[in-house]
Design an enzyme around this catalytic site. Structure first.
Site, PDB file in Angstrom:
ATOM      1  N   LEU A 171       0.954  -1.054  -0.056  1.00 36.44           N
ATOM      2  CA  LEU A 171       0.077   0.011  -0.219  1.00 36.44           C
ATOM      3  C   LEU A 171       0.893   1.187  -0.023  1.00 36.44           C
ATOM      4  O   LEU A 171       1.872   1.312   0.718  1.00 36.44           O
ATOM      5  CB  LEU A 171      -0.780  -0.145   1.389  1.00 36.44           C
ATOM      6  CG  LEU A 171      -2.125  -1.001   1.581  1.00 36.44           C
ATOM      7  CD1 LEU A 171      -2.727  -1.061   2.635  1.00 36.44           C
ATOM      8  CD2 LEU A 171      -2.874  -0.729   0.193  1.00 36.44           C
ATOM      9  N   ASP A 172       0.658   2.128  -0.697  1.00 35.30           N
ATOM     10  CA  ASP A 172       1.318   3.453  -0.954  1.00 35.30           C
ATOM     11  C   ASP A 172       1.518   4.243   0.650  1.00 35.30           C
ATOM     12  O   ASP A 172       0.581   3.682   1.513  1.00 35.30           O
ATOM     13  CB  ASP A 172       0.679   4.625  -1.800  1.00 35.30           C
ATOM     14  CG  ASP A 172       0.713   4.178  -3.135  1.00 35.30           C
ATOM     15  OD1 ASP A 172       1.391   3.469  -3.594  1.00 35.30           O
ATOM     16  OD2 ASP A 172       0.004   4.896  -3.864  1.00 35.30           O
ATOM     17  N   ARG A 173       2.471   4.898   0.739  1.00 33.41           N
ATOM     18  CA  ARG A 173       2.610   5.464   2.026  1.00 33.41           C
ATOM     19  C   ARG A 173       1.534   6.274   2.586  1.00 33.41           C
ATOM     20  O   ARG A 173       1.248   6.061   3.800  1.00 33.41           O
ATOM     21  CB  ARG A 173       3.776   6.444   2.050  1.00 33.41           C
ATOM     22  CG  ARG A 173       4.387   7.059   3.243  1.00 33.41           C
ATOM     23  CD  ARG A 173       5.710   7.749   3.071  1.00 33.41           C
ATOM     24  NE  ARG A 173       5.661   9.130   2.416  1.00 33.41           N
ATOM     25  CZ  ARG A 173       5.322  10.177   2.898  1.00 33.41           C
ATOM     26  NH1 ARG A 173       5.202  10.442   4.242  1.00 33.41           N
ATOM     27  NH2 ARG A 173       5.305  11.170   2.233  1.00 33.41           N
TER      28      ARG A 173
END
Length: 306
Positions: A171-173
């Site tokens: 998952l992106d930051r």
């Protein structure tokens, strides 16, 4: 109307039920029901920093190995939590692995469960499996360690188990929500391999209202630089805010939801994964984790979820 075209029917598996279960109150302040301090049944205020006891470790059932089954040596070592398959191949080539007292240097060597494998003069035994569900917060990276010293998901689940677990997918930051961590390599590859790609549902917030034409475009399919993509289902997340959508997708492509909306001129201000392969973040506050139940593990292994 996008709703009638198979939007979110909020099924029992914890699908998209923004209103009824007190999850999303979707007010503009974005808070979770910011109505001042709540009180519990004893009249004590709630909503401050509560103490949550540490989840209790679950001992998962381990199927008895078939004594006649042959398994690749590198896979056996990876399943033992010693290293990745690639690292195992390096160890084998360097002559660091013994099978039944003999050094083995040939890649692709197969062994049976009755064989004794040694690394660094120690017998390699299969480790217990661990499955953790995290409700990932913002500003947290999905890597095992970060050279820039940023907070990682591994920091959040520290001490959950002695085994070496790792995130399944990314998952992106700044993307929040459901993330599975495990040391079960076979299950991890089943959940992320393009052949088996699993259903994901995201709650998307954009910087301005999403037009019905664009909702239809996303449902029909749009062309991105790495090929066409379409949502399996999409609908507005609430009756009132047109800048929020629920999108169901099977693709495992990088940053795919953000790129879909950006390609149509929207900036995604917030992105929350609410469903992954049958797992939801129901009753799991942001930043918290829990062990999967035996039943959930069985479901994932059977591939019961799309």
């Amino acid at each position: 109307q996008p709703r009638q075209q198979g939007g979110y029917q909020g099924n029992r598996q914890g699908g998209y039920q923004p209103r009824q279960q007190g999850g999303y109150q979707n007010n503009r302040q974005g808070g979770y029901q910011n109505k001042g301090p709540r009180q519990n049944q004893y009249g004590m205020p709630q909503g401050g920093r509560s103490f949550t006891p540490r989840p209790k470790r679950i001992e998962y059932e381990t199927p008895l190995p078939d004594p006649n089954e042959q398994v690749r040596l590198n896979k056996y070592m990876a399943n033992a939590g010693l290293c990745s398959r690639r690292e195992a191949d390096e160890f084998i080539l360097q002559g660091l692995i013994k099978v039944n007292g003999e050094v083995v240097t040939e890649l692709g060597t197969k062994i049976s469960h009755s064989d004794v494998v040694e690394y660094d003069e120690k017998v390699v035994t299969l480790e217990k499996k661990c499955y953790i569900l995290l409700n990932k917060p913002k500003d947290c990276v999905t890597t095992s360690d970060d050279p820039n010293g940023r907070l990682t998901v591994m920091d959040l689940v520290k001490g959950a188990c002695d085994e070496r677990i790792y995130p399944v997918g990314r998952l992106d930051r700044n993307t929040t929500g459901v993330l599975l961590l495990t040391n079960d390599g076979d299950l991890a590859s089943k959940l992320t391999h393009p052949k088996f790609i699993k259903k994901k549902i995201y709650h998307v917030w954009t910087d301005h209202d999403i037009s019905e034409d664009d909702m239809q475009r996303i449902a029909d399919g749009i062309e991105l630089e790495d090929g066409p993509i379409h949502a399996d289902a999409i609908s507005y997340a609430t009756e009132t805010d047109r800048n929020q959508a629920g999108i169901e997708i099977h693709s495992g492509r990088n940053r795919i939801v953000r790129r879909i909306f950006e390609s149509l001129g929207y900036h995604v201000t917030k992105l929350d994964r609410v469903y992954f392969a049958g797992l939801t973040k129901k009753n799991l506050p942001r930043g918290r984790w829990r062990y999967l139940t035996q039943e959930e593990v069985n479901y994932l292994k059977m591939g019961s979820f799309e």
